[in-house]
Design a protein around this motif. Structure first.
Motif, mmCIF file in Angstrom:
data_model
loop_
_atom_site.group_PDB
_atom_site.id
_atom_site.type_symbol
_atom_site.label_atom_id
_atom_site.label_comp_id
_atom_site.label_asym_id
_atom_site.label_seq_id
_atom_site.Cartn_x
_atom_site.Cartn_y
_atom_site.Cartn_z
ATOM 1 N N GLN A 266 0.826 -1.205 0.000
ATOM 2 C CA GLN A 266 0.000 0.000 0.000
ATOM 3 C C GLN A 266 0.863 1.259 0.000
ATOM 4 O O GLN A 266 0.506 2.274 -0.611
ATOM 5 C CB GLN A 266 -0.945 -0.018 1.199
ATOM 6 N N GLN A 267 2.008 1.203 0.675
ATOM 7 C CA GLN A 267 2.915 2.339 0.682
ATOM 8 C C GLN A 267 3.512 2.584 -0.706
ATOM 9 O O GLN A 267 3.678 3.731 -1.124
ATOM 10 C CB GLN A 267 4.037 2.106 1.697
ATOM 11 N N VAL A 268 3.830 1.495 -1.422
ATOM 12 C CA VAL A 268 4.374 1.633 -2.778
ATOM 13 C C VAL A 268 3.314 2.212 -3.708
ATOM 14 O O VAL A 268 3.595 3.111 -4.511
ATOM 15 C CB VAL A 268 4.859 0.262 -3.310
ATOM 16 N N ILE A 269 2.101 1.720 -3.593
ATOM 17 C CA ILE A 269 1.019 2.204 -4.460
ATOM 18 C C ILE A 269 0.716 3.656 -4.161
ATOM 19 O O ILE A 269 0.467 4.460 -5.072
ATOM 20 C CB ILE A 269 -0.240 1.326 -4.287
ATOM 21 N N GLY A 270 0.754 4.022 -2.877
ATOM 22 C CA GLY A 270 0.538 5.410 -2.497
ATOM 23 C C GLY A 270 -0.904 5.847 -2.691
ATOM 24 O O GLY A 270 -1.826 5.030 -2.773
#
Length: 293
Positions: A266-270
């Protein structure tokens, strides 16, 4: 008598030049009448032969190379396809996902989604293939499925088809999408990959890649473009490709994916690209042969 006759004859001969000149002067004074020739008939052009007229090309979708899937002929090692088992709970789950996804995309005017997993083996390709097959059953729809996993392309084997080239050449613009894509039905076309690319991340964020995808969207006018991508936590391909996507579907494996891995994904997708949902594959207690979404 003779003299008189001769005299008359002489006078007549003497008067002839004067008469001739008077006639010439009269002719010169008379208005000149130009002789008008009838107009020439123009040549009639012959109609061109029917065979010489330019033919109208079919629309791009119809010009794609056509190869039916043949889903009824299951091959060894081929991915499980829920289309073959319509009563299976997984098939019903994909239909529910299909309907919700189409409603969301239509409401927002979106078309292009990425299907990805935290790690290898979670079922991202399985999800992408079966979701595409489910959407393709909607009448009058168009779905394009692209194998964007250039680290380990696997959609050709999953569908039992032969790739028409490597995805790298297509995304660089070296090959036309008309020569690369395969139309499996009136509602489904696939872009398969052959060969591994070490510069996949650089290629996915290059301007040429975006131009090719935009051309496919403009010419083929698909309702949905599904992109199968490599694992998020293994490569930066998804991060490089996010600007090209309208949304992301994250596939988690109930037997191996952890909550921490989902948070990292989720952090990568932002927040720039919407996370459309998290799908649970191989849920615990359902059996290794079953899939839940």
């Amino acid at each position: 008598m003779n003299d008189q006759t001769t005299g008359i004859g002489k006078r007549s001969a003497a008067e002839r030049p004067f008469r001739r000149k008077a006639a010439l002067r009269a002719d010169a004074a008379a208005p000149r009448v130009e002789k008008v020739l009838p107009p020439k008939a123009l040549p009639i052009a012959e109609p061109a032969p029917t065979g010489m007229l330019p033919a109208t090309l079919p629309e791009p979708w119809e010009r794609l190379h056509a190869t039916p899937l043949g889903l009824g002929r299951r091959q060894a090692g081929q991915m499980p396809l829920v289309n073959l088992h319509r009563s299976d709970p997984a098939a019903k789950a994909f239909d529910v996902l299909r309907t919700r996804l189409l409603q969301t995309l239509k409401a927002r005017g979106w078309h292009r989604i990425g299907v990805v997993a935290p790690t290898r083996g979670c079922g991202a390709s399985f999800t992408a293939v079966n979701l595409a097959l489910s959407i393709a059953r909607v009448p009058e729809s168009r779905t394009v499925l692209l194998d964007m996993n250039m680290r380990e392309p696997g959609l050709a084997g999953a569908l039992g088809l032969t790739a028409r080239g490597d995805m790298r050449a297509l995304l660089r613009g070296d090959v036309s999408y008309l020569d690369h894509l395969t139309r499996c039905s009136g509602t489904l076309a696939v872009g398969l990959g052959a060969g591994i690319s070490g510069d996949a991340s650089e290629l996915l964020q290059a301007p040429a890649c975006g131009e090719v995808l935009d051309l496919i969207q403009t010419d083929l006018n698909p309702d949905v473009v599904i992109c199968d991508l490599p694992a998020i936590l293994a490569h930066d391909d998804l991060a490089a490709f996010l600007p090209r996507l309208d949304g992301v579907l994250l596939v988690a494996d109930g037997t191996q994916t952890t909550a921490d891995q989902i948070r990292r994904c989720q952090q990568v997708i932002g927040e720039t690209t919407p996370l459309l949902g998290v799908l649970l594959n191989r849920a615990r207690g359902s059996g290794a042969e079953n899939y839940a979404v």
